[in-house]
Design an enzyme around this catalytic site. Structure first.
Site, PDB file in Angstrom:
ATOM      1  N   GLY A 113       0.776  -1.223   0.000  1.00  0.00           N
ATOM      2  CA  GLY A 113       0.000   0.000   0.000  1.00  0.00           C
ATOM      3  C   GLY A 113       0.809   1.276   0.000  1.00  0.00           C
ATOM      4  CB  SER A 114      -0.061   4.535   1.540  1.00  0.00           C
ATOM      5  OG  SER A 114      -1.336   4.596   0.942  1.00  0.00           O
ATOM      6  CB  THR A 115       4.755   1.541   2.921  1.00  0.00           C
ATOM      7  OG1 THR A 115       4.555   0.386   2.087  1.00  0.00           O
ATOM      8  CG2 THR A 115       4.000   1.369   4.239  1.00  0.00           C
ATOM      9  CG  PHE A 116       5.312   0.705  -2.747  1.00  0.00           C
ATOM     10  CD1 PHE A 116       5.508  -0.084  -1.630  1.00  0.00           C
ATOM     11  CD2 PHE A 116       5.643   0.171  -3.984  1.00  0.00           C
ATOM     12  CE1 PHE A 116       6.015  -1.359  -1.732  1.00  0.00           C
ATOM     13  CE2 PHE A 116       6.165  -1.109  -4.096  1.00  0.00           C
ATOM     14  CZ  PHE A 116       6.350  -1.874  -2.957  1.00  0.00           C
TER      15      PHE A 116
END
Length: 569
Positions: free
Chosen positions: A276-279
């Site tokens: 998810g948004s950790t990218f």
């Protein structure tokens, strides 16, 4: 008085001669025995003389040869034992030699060793076989109790045994050995030659793991997994300067002292997830490095969902029809729409190149050697480029993510992770994957996410955390399960001078009576906060509330709206 003495008879003379003959034989035998004894003594003396003249003196290695275990020890970075070989008691029996009442003996054995039934022991005693084990790794107290039964067919043996004194701690890192004493998983397998080499096994092998940090991560992650009834969990603490893995936790775990069936996989290295948004910080870093984001004041339209063909990219409900966002705000408010627009400008070649430089296209680099292959897009269409920028359509291990964040905050150098202790100044040079200026900018924005955005629950007082949350629907059956998610928090501390990266992940957390949301801000990031609070000083980071990273040039770019608006949340 006259005494008449009769002359000796023939019989008397014959008896005297026989006695003399016996004495002579005895003397002869004594002489022969003496000669044999002297000859034996001569041989012994001659052998000693030869040894004294030509034998080499015994070395310390020769003297201690019998004391060296058949397999070397494994210790943590501070010398705490993680795996060692000990002399253990084994209780066995010769069923075909039992002389007592077998039924009564089976009953007594079941009382002393209740892990098996009376019927089990009766079957062994009545098998008629020559040998059978009753218990391995027996405590001395049990040995004494079984010995007191008085059955001569019971045998007690001392044999080397592999002991993991910390029980389940770092089980996936250590692995285990088979019945023949050979490593079949984890570092036991990796270090097989080193641990079994007679010339080396007297010296323990030091891993990069710190048992104190490992215990804290296992404790906090296990508690969260229990509270949220998650299917699995993963956690890692990584030294950003050396690539040393200070803690690696995968849940559920197992006890290498008592292997039953196939142990669960290592979620840190053997499972891949859409994270998810950790990218998003990685995508922004790639765009800065590519020269596409020359100023952090540049704004991206997040006023409405982004339609790309038949796909629609949206932000969380209530956020998508708000406004244009500056670069720091894209990350603070975790906008899928704005991140997709940035990725669209990067294009397929640059986005693919970024992820390849970070190693997302191949198995993770670490000694364990059994890492999972990432799920890599076969075709980088426009929608693929956009969605991978916010962690969808590409799946990697938590170790991949930890390595990437370490490179993003340490000045831009990607180093392979290692489970072996690295001597000062001996770290691998690594590969530059982004500019130092980009790394410095990303440290600022990661700090802003914790101070102003979705990562606020990941703050650890005094340790100046910087990180990003990520919540993605769990992949299932070729699609996605909207009822499950993977929640992740990736962070570094202290962000003004990064020393360690911390990644915590929960697979499929469930709502509780007190927590109605299962996103990373509620599940994964508080775990990282507690781990750092417990172990930061152990790792040599002194908490300090008086210092922080300089954010002066970015603060004016953040919009402050009325209560209840996107900025306030």
């Amino acid at each position: 008085m006259i005494v008449v003495v009769a002359p000796p008879t023939r019989q008397g003379r014959t008896g005297g001669g026989a006695r003399q003959a016996l004495v002579a034989v005895a003397q002869l035998r004594l002489m022969v025995l003496s000669l044999l004894f002297c000859a034996g003594m001569f041989v012994v003396i001659a052998k000693l003389a030869l040894l004294a003249l030509w034998a080499e003196p015994a070395t310390a290695r020769d003297i201690n040869a019998g004391l060296i275990p058949p397999r070397g020890d494994i210790v943590d970075r501070n010398g705490a034992p993680l795996a060692r070989t000990i002399d253990a008691w084994t209780i066995a029996i010769h069923p075909n030699q039992v002389i007592g009442d077998k039924a009564a003996l089976a009953q007594k054995l079941a009382e002393l060793m209740p892990e098996q039934s009376v019927a089990y022991y009766q079957a062994i005693l009545n098998s008629g076989s020559g040998f059978a084990f009753l218990r391995r790794r027996a405590l001395p107290e049990l040995v004494s109790a079984v010995n007191a039964l008085g059955e001569p067919a019971i045998e007690f043996q001392r044999e080397p045994d592999r002991l993991y004194p910390q029980s389940t701690m770092a089980a996936h890192v250590l692995g285990f050995i088979d019945s023949n004493g050979h490593g079949v998983a984890g570092m036991e397998k990796v270090l097989e030659k080193r641990l079994s080499d007679p010339a080396l096994r007297s010296q323990p092998v030091a891993l990069s793991i710190d048992a104190r940090v490992q215990a804290a991560m296992e404790s906090e992650l296990g508690a969260a997994m229990n509270v949220f009834q998650a299917r699995g969990a993963a956690g890692i603490v990584l030294d950003v300067r050396t690539g040393e893995v200070v803690a690696m936790v995968s849940l559920p775990t197992f006890n290498p002292n008592a292997i039953k069936g196939i142990p669960p996989r290592n979620n840190v290295t053997q499972s891949v997830y859409e994270l998810g948004s950790t990218f998003k910080p990685l995508a922004v870093a790639g765009a800065i490095d590519a020269g596409l984001l020359k100023t952090m004041a540049r704004r991206f339209d997040a006023t409405r969902p982004l339609q790309v063909g038949r796909f629609k990219i949206s932000d969380d409900p209530g956020d998508e029809t708000f406004r244009w966002l500056t670069v720091p705000e894209v990350l603070i408010y975790s906008s899928n729409i704005a991140t997709a627009r940035i990725a669209d400008e990067m294009g397929a070649a640059r986005m693919q190149g970024l992820f390849e430089r970070l190693g997302f296209h191949q198995r993770p680099h670490i000694e364990l050697g059994d890492g999972a292959k990432p799920l890599w897009p076969t075709f980088w269409a426009r929608t693929t480029v956009m969605t991978t920028a916010y962690g969808h359509g590409i799946a990697v291990t938590p170790l991949h993510l930890a390595n990437a964040y370490a490179a993003m905050v340490n000045g831009g150098t990607l180093r392979p992770a290692t489970l072996l202790k690295v001597a000062p100044g001996k770290e691998v040079a690594g590969t530059r994957v982004m500019n130092e200026e980009t790394s410095a900018r990303m440290r600022q924005m990661l700090r802003l996410i914790v101070l102003k955005g979705t990562g606020r629950s990941g703050e650890a007082k005094g340790y100046r955390m910087g990180g990003k949350t990520g919540t993605a629907e769990a992949a299932s059956g070729g699609g996605y399960d909207k009822g499950r998610n993977v929640s992740t928090f990736a962070a570094a501390f202290p962000i003004d001078a990064p020393r360690y990266v911390v990644v915590t992940m929960l697979d499929s957390p469930q709502r509780t009576a007190t927590v109605s949301r299962t996103t990373a801000a509620w599940t994964a990031s508080p775990v990282a906060s507690r781990v750092v609070s417990r172990t930061g000083s152990i790792l040599g980071v002194t908490p300090d509330n008086s210092r922080d990273i300089d954010l002066a040039d970015l603060m004016p770019l953040l919009w402050t709206g009325p209560a209840g608006t996107k900025a306030a949340r």
